[in-house]
Design an enzyme around this catalytic site. Structure first.
Site, PDB file in Angstrom:
ATOM      1  CG  HIS A 105      -0.224  -0.206   2.508  1.00 21.80           C
ATOM      2  ND1 HIS A 105       0.126  -1.461   2.941  1.00 21.80           N
ATOM      3  CD2 HIS A 105       0.221   0.659   3.455  1.00 21.80           C
ATOM      4  CE1 HIS A 105       0.745  -1.362   4.100  1.00 21.80           C
ATOM      5  NE2 HIS A 105       0.837  -0.080   4.431  1.00 21.80           N
ATOM      6  CG  HIS A 107       1.061   5.162   4.230  1.00 20.30           C
ATOM      7  ND1 HIS A 107       0.267   5.018   5.341  1.00 20.30           N
ATOM      8  CD2 HIS A 107       1.856   4.057   4.215  1.00 20.30           C
ATOM      9  CE1 HIS A 107       0.562   3.891   5.967  1.00 20.30           C
ATOM     10  NE2 HIS A 107       1.531   3.289   5.304  1.00 20.30           N
TER      11      HIS A 107
HETATM   12  P1  5GP Z   1       2.044   0.148   7.196  1.00 22.56           P
HETATM   13  O1  5GP Z   1       2.655   0.273   8.555  1.00 22.56           O
HETATM   14  O2  5GP Z   1       1.922  -1.315   6.841  1.00 22.56           O
HETATM   15  O3  5GP Z   1       2.752   0.952   6.143  1.00 22.56           O
HETATM   16  O4  5GP Z   1       0.612   0.796   7.293  1.00 22.56           O
HETATM   17  C1  5GP Z   1      -0.563   0.091   7.454  1.00 22.56           C
HETATM   18  C2  5GP Z   1      -1.653   1.129   7.536  1.00 22.56           C
HETATM   19  O5  5GP Z   1      -2.884   0.486   7.427  1.00 22.56           O
HETATM   20  C3  5GP Z   1      -1.644   1.905   8.864  1.00 22.56           C
HETATM   21  O6  5GP Z   1      -1.560   3.286   8.600  1.00 22.56           O
HETATM   22  C4  5GP Z   1      -2.959   1.500   9.517  1.00 22.56           C
HETATM   23  O7  5GP Z   1      -3.562   2.574  10.205  1.00 22.56           O
HETATM   24  C5  5GP Z   1      -3.799   1.065   8.328  1.00 22.56           C
HETATM   25  N1  5GP Z   1      -4.768   0.041   8.631  1.00 22.56           N
HETATM   26  C6  5GP Z   1      -4.575  -1.095   9.367  1.00 22.56           C
HETATM   27  N2  5GP Z   1      -5.710  -1.839   9.399  1.00 22.56           N
HETATM   28  C7  5GP Z   1      -6.628  -1.159   8.668  1.00 22.56           C
HETATM   29  C8  5GP Z   1      -7.984  -1.424   8.327  1.00 22.56           C
HETATM   30  O8  5GP Z   1      -8.585  -2.434   8.702  1.00 22.56           O
HETATM   31  N3  5GP Z   1      -8.619  -0.495   7.557  1.00 22.56           N
HETATM   32  C9  5GP Z   1      -7.986   0.640   7.126  1.00 22.56           C
HETATM   33  N4  5GP Z   1      -8.709   1.481   6.380  1.00 22.56           N
HETATM   34  N5  5GP Z   1      -6.709   0.916   7.416  1.00 22.56           N
HETATM   35  C10 5GP Z   1      -6.032   0.026   8.182  1.00 22.56           C
END
Ligand code: 5GP
Ligand code: ZN
Length: 145
Positions: A105, A107
């Site tokens: 993903h 951001h």
């Molecule tokens: P990472 O640390 O993997 O780059 O970011 C994962 C992101 O996914 C985090 O910003 C977290 O808030 C978001 N996230 C985690 N679980 C969910 C979810 O169930 N729904 C949504 N919309 N975002 C999520």
């Protein structure tokens, strides 16, 4: 499960398949754009390929291109809706880099001058607020097609 998603216990695949809720901004055959549930700042949104891939090194290049193209449109929509001073585009690969959801993903985080920087918010966003933000971004996103 759809053909485009793979991992049965992946939360983002669940969102793609409609088994888990999300505040969607945009979707097409390749990608999905939705609000981050724990926003680091107002308007924090994520872009994912629908097809499961763990990280940058595991995603179909055409899906990556679709994500990158969408990032420009989403950033323009965020500028229009939130008037931030800047927009951070972040993408973490591997737990050591801070990745917590292992479905690629990107951001996009609107930023204001002088605010402390972070990728991860501490508090879950209010569902009604996230829904309203998604609707405003969706309208602006369409304008920028
Ligand atoms: P990472 O640390 O993997 O780059 O970011 C994962 C992101 O996914 C985090 O910003 C977290 O808030 C978001 N996230 C985690 N679980 C969910 C979810 O169930 N729904 C949504 N919309 N975002 C999520
Ligand atoms: Zn997945």
């Amino acid at each position: 499960m759809s053909e485009t998603s793979a991992a049965s216990n992946c939360i983002f695949c669940s969102i793609v398949d409609g088994r888990a809720p999300a505040h969607t901004v945009y979707e097409d055959e390749r990608i999905l754009v939705f609000m981050d549930l724990f926003p680091a700042h107002e308007g924090h949104a994520l872009i994912i390929p629908k097809r499961h891939g763990e990280n940058l090194f595991d995603v179909d290049p055409d899906d990556l291109e679709a994500v990158m193209r969408a990032s420009v449109r989403l950033g323009e929509a965020q500028k229009h809706v939130f008037s931030p001073d800047g927009i951070a585009v972040m993408q973490l690969n591997g737990a050591a880099a801070g990745q917590t959801v292992f479905h690629y993903h990107m951001h996009l985080i609107p930023r204001l001058k002088g605010e402390p920087f972070g990728v991860h918010g501490k508090k879950q966003g209010d569902s009604r607020v996230l829904a309203a933000q998604a609707a405003r971004l969706a309208a602006a996103f369409t304008l920028r097609a």
